[in-house]
Design a protein around this motif. Structure first.
Motif, PDB file in Angstrom:
ATOM      1  N   ILE A 207       0.631  -1.381  -0.111  1.00  0.00           N
ATOM      2  CA  ILE A 207       0.199  -0.018  -0.290  1.00  0.00           C
ATOM      3  C   ILE A 207       0.755   1.408  -0.038  1.00  0.00           C
ATOM      4  CG2 ILE A 207      -1.890   1.014   1.245  1.00  0.00           C
ATOM      5  CD1 ILE A 207      -2.518  -0.923   2.620  1.00  0.00           C
ATOM      6  N   MET A 367      -3.979  -3.330  12.894  1.00  0.00           N
ATOM      7  CA  MET A 367      -4.669  -1.304  12.304  1.00  0.00           C
ATOM      8  C   MET A 367      -6.062  -1.309  12.834  1.00  0.00           C
ATOM      9  SD  MET A 367      -0.829   0.039  10.361  1.00  0.00           S
ATOM     10  CE  MET A 367      -2.028   1.613   9.378  1.00  0.00           C
ATOM     11  N   LEU A 370      -7.868  -2.030  15.601  1.00  0.00           N
ATOM     12  CA  LEU A 370      -7.379  -0.524  16.076  1.00  0.00           C
ATOM     13  C   LEU A 370      -8.800   0.053  15.661  1.00  0.00           C
ATOM     14  CD1 LEU A 370      -3.857   1.192  16.912  1.00  0.00           C
ATOM     15  CD2 LEU A 370      -5.844   0.852  18.199  1.00  0.00           C
ATOM     16  N   ALA A 371      -8.738   0.798  14.292  1.00  0.00           N
ATOM     17  CA  ALA A 371      -9.781   1.174  13.428  1.00  0.00           C
ATOM     18  C   ALA A 371     -11.225   0.316  13.785  1.00  0.00           C
ATOM     19  CB  ALA A 371      -9.687   0.949  12.344  1.00  0.00           C
ATOM     20  N   SER A 374     -11.904   2.045  17.369  1.00  0.00           N
ATOM     21  CA  SER A 374     -12.508   3.475  17.683  1.00  0.00           C
ATOM     22  C   SER A 374     -14.406   4.372  17.454  1.00  0.00           C
ATOM     23  CB  SER A 374     -10.951   4.325  16.914  1.00  0.00           C
ATOM     24  OG  SER A 374     -11.917   4.211  15.317  1.00  0.00           O
ATOM     25  N   THR A 375     -14.065   3.624  16.178  1.00  0.00           N
ATOM     26  CA  THR A 375     -15.369   3.611  15.386  1.00  0.00           C
ATOM     27  C   THR A 375     -16.407   2.905  16.351  1.00  0.00           C
ATOM     28  OG1 THR A 375     -14.234   2.396  13.417  1.00  0.00           O
ATOM     29  CG2 THR A 375     -16.745   2.950  13.317  1.00  0.00           C
ATOM     30  N   ALA A 378     -17.113   5.722  19.257  1.00  0.00           N
ATOM     31  CA  ALA A 378     -17.031   6.787  19.171  1.00  0.00           C
ATOM     32  C   ALA A 378     -18.134   7.642  18.844  1.00  0.00           C
ATOM     33  CB  ALA A 378     -16.621   7.083  17.481  1.00  0.00           C
ATOM     34  N   PRO A 379     -18.581   8.755  18.801  1.00  0.00           N
ATOM     35  CA  PRO A 379     -20.201   9.030  19.865  1.00  0.00           C
ATOM     36  C   PRO A 379     -20.237   9.281  18.243  1.00  0.00           C
ATOM     37  CG  PRO A 379     -18.176  10.808  20.761  1.00  0.00           C
ATOM     38  CD  PRO A 379     -17.763   9.682  20.074  1.00  0.00           C
ATOM     39  N   LYS A 380     -21.766   8.972  18.496  1.00  0.00           N
ATOM     40  CA  LYS A 380     -22.351   8.710  16.743  1.00  0.00           C
ATOM     41  C   LYS A 380     -22.718  10.704  16.648  1.00  0.00           C
ATOM     42  CE  LYS A 380     -23.817   4.637  15.121  1.00  0.00           C
ATOM     43  NZ  LYS A 380     -22.280   4.213  16.039  1.00  0.00           N
ATOM     44  N   GLN A 381     -22.651  11.453  17.261  1.00  0.00           N
ATOM     45  CA  GLN A 381     -23.003  12.504  16.953  1.00  0.00           C
ATOM     46  C   GLN A 381     -22.299  13.673  17.652  1.00  0.00           C
ATOM     47  OE1 GLN A 381     -25.242  13.558  13.908  1.00  0.00           O
ATOM     48  NE2 GLN A 381     -23.538  16.144  14.267  1.00  0.00           N
ATOM     49  N   ALA A 382     -22.070  14.625  17.282  1.00  0.00           N
ATOM     50  CA  ALA A 382     -20.976  15.202  17.731  1.00  0.00           C
ATOM     51  C   ALA A 382     -22.164  16.050  19.275  1.00  0.00           C
ATOM     52  CB  ALA A 382     -20.137  15.802  17.242  1.00  0.00           C
TER      53      ALA A 382
ATOM     54  N   SER B  11     -21.679  18.990  11.571  1.00  0.00           N
ATOM     55  CA  SER B  11     -21.275  18.637  12.846  1.00  0.00           C
ATOM     56  C   SER B  11     -19.727  18.532  12.221  1.00  0.00           C
ATOM     57  CB  SER B  11     -21.629  17.425  13.176  1.00  0.00           C
ATOM     58  OG  SER B  11     -20.157  16.305  13.030  1.00  0.00           O
ATOM     59  N   ASN B  12     -19.074  19.024  13.365  1.00  0.00           N
ATOM     60  CA  ASN B  12     -17.293  18.789  12.896  1.00  0.00           C
ATOM     61  C   ASN B  12     -16.376  18.008  14.202  1.00  0.00           C
ATOM     62  OD1 ASN B  12     -17.931  20.617  14.902  1.00  0.00           O
ATOM     63  ND2 ASN B  12     -15.993  22.402  14.792  1.00  0.00           N
ATOM     64  N   LYS B  13     -17.421  16.550  14.549  1.00  0.00           N
ATOM     65  CA  LYS B  13     -16.895  15.863  15.276  1.00  0.00           C
ATOM     66  C   LYS B  13     -16.030  15.161  14.937  1.00  0.00           C
ATOM     67  CE  LYS B  13     -19.307  11.269  13.585  1.00  0.00           C
ATOM     68  NZ  LYS B  13     -19.105  10.872  12.710  1.00  0.00           N
ATOM     69  N   THR B  16     -12.703   8.962  13.779  1.00  0.00           N
ATOM     70  CA  THR B  16     -12.583   7.854  13.569  1.00  0.00           C
ATOM     71  C   THR B  16     -11.210   7.474  13.471  1.00  0.00           C
ATOM     72  OG1 THR B  16     -13.685   6.424  12.759  1.00  0.00           O
ATOM     73  CG2 THR B  16     -14.439   7.090  14.976  1.00  0.00           C
ATOM     74  N   LEU B  17     -10.783   6.569  14.118  1.00  0.00           N
ATOM     75  CA  LEU B  17      -9.551   5.986  13.271  1.00  0.00           C
ATOM     76  C   LEU B  17      -9.560   5.569  11.894  1.00  0.00           C
ATOM     77  CD1 LEU B  17      -6.016   6.078  13.433  1.00  0.00           C
ATOM     78  CD2 LEU B  17      -6.679   3.367  14.841  1.00  0.00           C
ATOM     79  N   ALA B  18     -10.815   5.003  11.723  1.00  0.00           N
ATOM     80  CA  ALA B  18     -11.127   4.086  10.901  1.00  0.00           C
ATOM     81  C   ALA B  18     -11.532   5.479   9.422  1.00  0.00           C
ATOM     82  CB  ALA B  18     -11.836   3.303  10.677  1.00  0.00           C
ATOM     83  N   GLU B  19     -11.649   6.060   9.738  1.00  0.00           N
ATOM     84  CA  GLU B  19     -11.795   7.612   9.376  1.00  0.00           C
ATOM     85  C   GLU B  19     -10.538   7.660   8.464  1.00  0.00           C
ATOM     86  OE1 GLU B  19     -16.360   8.672   9.821  1.00  0.00           O
ATOM     87  OE2 GLU B  19     -14.768   9.852  11.298  1.00  0.00           O
ATOM     88  N   MET B  21      -7.688   6.876   8.691  1.00  0.00           N
ATOM     89  CA  MET B  21      -6.694   6.065   8.245  1.00  0.00           C
ATOM     90  C   MET B  21      -6.534   5.619   6.522  1.00  0.00           C
ATOM     91  SD  MET B  21      -5.659   2.807  10.181  1.00  0.00           S
ATOM     92  CE  MET B  21      -7.434   1.242   9.313  1.00  0.00           C
ATOM     93  N   LEU B  23      -7.908   5.100   4.164  1.00  0.00           N
ATOM     94  CA  LEU B  23      -8.519   4.035   2.564  1.00  0.00           C
ATOM     95  C   LEU B  23      -9.929   3.462   2.531  1.00  0.00           C
ATOM     96  CD1 LEU B  23      -5.183   1.345   3.352  1.00  0.00           C
ATOM     97  CD2 LEU B  23      -6.017   2.611   1.227  1.00  0.00           C
TER      98      LEU B  23
END
Ligand code: SF4
Ligand code: SF4
Lengths: 388, 188
Positions: A207, A367, A370-371, A374-375, A378-382, B11-13, B16-19, B21, B23
């Motif tokens: 990659i 990785m 971790l991803a 984190s998802t 994470a809060p759905k909406q700030a 929103s400017n949240k 996340t790490l996936a985002e 990244m 890819l």
């Protein structure tokens, strides 16, 4: 070396040179077709059947445009720029092993000549040398134009190329460690069986290499050297007619060469599953020489299939992704790819020490985990304070 | 204040790490574009393939004759007055004895010209005409000009031929804009 080998080598070099130019020419056509198809259009279809004569029409137009040199530009450097870009692009195609070898008998002597312009055992180093020279084509052109926008574009191109070359080299080092050779042919030979293809043993390296190859070719999303809004064009603002054509053409040659290297270094080059079985079956049924040559031809076709896929991939990405901002580009290069490729080298080394080829998958798995984590967290909406 | 129910709150949240990244988003984008690659193209290859533009399309002008082949226009000049682009000009003449089979009224247009460079195909001339003499064909466009002196259309180009009479019908059966007379008449 006797004369027969020299002649055959000469023919091979000419053929490879011709194929490179032909593919680069028709990449311009393919680019427009692919762009059109991805955007639900039809693309060039007026010049010749399905517009196949379009590249010739384009070239004709390029030739007849006014050849303009700014009066304040340094004339010779101005001409040298596009030549350098073209030259370095063409030179790097010479170490690609297109297929195994061709066999023939002449004057009762059996010859076996590899299908490759030059077979040197420092192939990878040679590529790095030539590719890094490619920056000079752009830099000299931008400098010689005597225009601050061109100069800015050239500087941007140079800094981009240099920062991505580091990650490119580092990601390749992992392969060199596994192969233990700098010869491209040896790297290809190492990937004889399907699951040993470097893309399976080095997913992260692949990659990184792919992305850096995009940046090296100055293709979208890394086409920062050109920019109408900030640079009134880019390093080639002052260029017209065939000199501009050379720059654009060099980009397409670079794309072809990069695709060839991606397939050679990560996708087994001319190898395909059951290649040896098919090869020996052909040799048995058609005789040693004819069978071997036919097998070589099949390898050639397979290799070009892979190359065409990657050329298509380059275009596919170009018409999908928006370009990076310049600071994002630099961040990605220096803060992400270089550390990751160093990590890749370290993990590959550790894997080699314990005889585990697929060690770099660990990085990928970590990785991904971790991803996903984190998802999930994470809060759905700030929560945004409402205006009263 | 909510104007539509389709508005979305900005929103400017934190990504996340996936985002971050990048890819997964790249792969998503690639999937979208490759789907378009195989989609049927909506393009119509225009000069070869023509679309039926409907009965209300305003194309080539025509000066009608009646059933007995007499020109309907009586050179009243209403179309020229109505024309916002001032494209129409005409010279009126009096019908002589023995010309009753040529012109319907006592007055007729000896010269009737439309400047096609000026015309904006608004169709106001068609609406203004009290004699139903001028129409804009729905099935024929004004051809491309090559020369400057081709752009003013005189009576030769405008007055309809008796073997190719223009009848306006709505016919969705006709796929392409028919340019051959046979297709036009087949629609009646
Ligand atoms: S279509 Fe409109 S612009 Fe054209 S001649 Fe008639 S009134 Fe004038
Ligand atoms: S075409 Fe109609 S409006 Fe125009 S001059 Fe003739 S009768 Fe009058």
């Amino acid at each position: 070396m006797d004369l027969t080998i020299l002649i055959v080598k000469g023919i091979i070099i000419l053929v490879i040179f011709g194929i490179t130019l032909l593919i680069a020419t028709y990449s311009t056509y393919a680019e427009r077709k692919v762009a059109a198809f991805l955007q639900d259009r039809i693309g060039p279809n007026r010049a010749g059947p399905w517009g196949l004569l379009q590249p010739i029409a384009d070239a004709g137009k390029m030739f007849f445009k006014e050849d303009f040199i700014p009066s304040q530009a340094s004339k010779w450097l101005f001409i040298l720029g596009p030549c350098l870009a073209m030259l370095t692009a063409l030179m790097s195609s010479s170490v690609i092993p297109f297929a195994d070898s061709i066999r023939f008998a002449w004057n009762k002597v059996n010859y076996e000549i590899p299908v490759q312009a030059i077979e040197i055992n420092i192939g990878v180093l040679y590529i790095f040398g030539v590719v890094s020279l490619g920056v000079y084509g752009i830099m000299v052109g931008g400098w010689a134009s005597n225009n601050k926008f061109s100069l800015l574009g050239a500087i941007r191109a140079a800094s981009q190329n240099i920062s991505y070359e580091i990650a490119l080299g580092l990601s390749m080092i992992a392969i060199l460690m596994m192969t233990g050779s700098l010869s491209v042919r040896a790297i290809v030979a190492e990937q004889a069986s399907f699951f040993e293809w470097n893309v399976f043993t080095q997913p992260l390296g692949f990659i990184i290499f792919l992305t850096c190859a995009f940046a090296e070719c100055n293709r979208t999303p890394f086409d920062l050297p050109e920019c109408e809004t900030e640079l009134v064009g880019g390093y080639h603002t002052e260029y017209s007619s065939m000199k501009l054509g050379f720059y654009l053409f060099a980009e397409y040659i670079n794309m072809f060469v990069s695709s060839a290297f991606i397939s050679a270094l990560y996708f087994g080059g001319f190898h395909y599953p059951f290649m040896n079985e098919i090869g020996s079956a052909l040799e048995k049924s058609l005789g040693a020489i004819a069978g071997h040559n036919l097998a070589t031809a099949i390898q050639f076709v397979v290799f070009f299939g892979k190359i065409f896929f990657f050329i298509f991939f380059f275009m596919w990405v170009r018409w999908t992704l928006p370009r990076f901002r310049y600071d994002q580009l630099m961040n990605l290069g220096w803060k992400t790819f270089i550390p990751l490729s160093i990590l890749n080298v370290v993990v590959t080394g550790a894997g080699l020490l314990y005889n585990f080829k697929y060690a770099t998958w660990l990085i990928a798995i970590v990785m991904i985990v971790l991803a996903v984590m984190s998802t999930a967290r994470a809060p759905k909406q700030a929560v945004i304070p409402q205006r009263s | 204040m909510q104007l539509t129910n389709r508005s979305k709150q900005v929103s400017n949240k934190e990504m996340t790490l996936a985002e971050k990244m990048y890819l997964p988003a790249v792969v998503g984008g690639l999937a979208i574009t490759i789907r378009h690659f195989f989609r049927k193209k909506p393009t119509i290859q225009y000069p070869e393939v023509k679309k039926y533009l409907g009965p209300v399309y305003r194309g080539h002008h025509i000066l009608k004759r009646d059933e007995q082949g007499r020109e309907r226009c009586t050179a009243c000049g209403l179309c020229a007055v109505a024309c916002p682009a001032e494209a129409i000009s005409m010279v009126a003449a009096e019908r002589k004895k023995g010309e009753e089979n040529l012109y319907r009224e006592e007055k007729y247009a000896a010269v009737y010209e439309i400047n096609m460079l000026r015309c904006i195909f608004c169709g106001l001339c068609e609406e203004a005409c009290p004699k139903q003499a001028v129409y804009l064909r729905h099935d024929r466009m004004v051809p491309v000009f090559q020369e400057r002196d081709e752009v003013v259309y005189g009576k030769e180009q405008l007055v309809e031929k008796m073997d190719d009479r223009y009848i306006r019908v709505a016919n969705s059966e006709v796929k392409a804009t028919p340019t051959e007379p046979s297709l036009t008449r087949a629609a009646t």
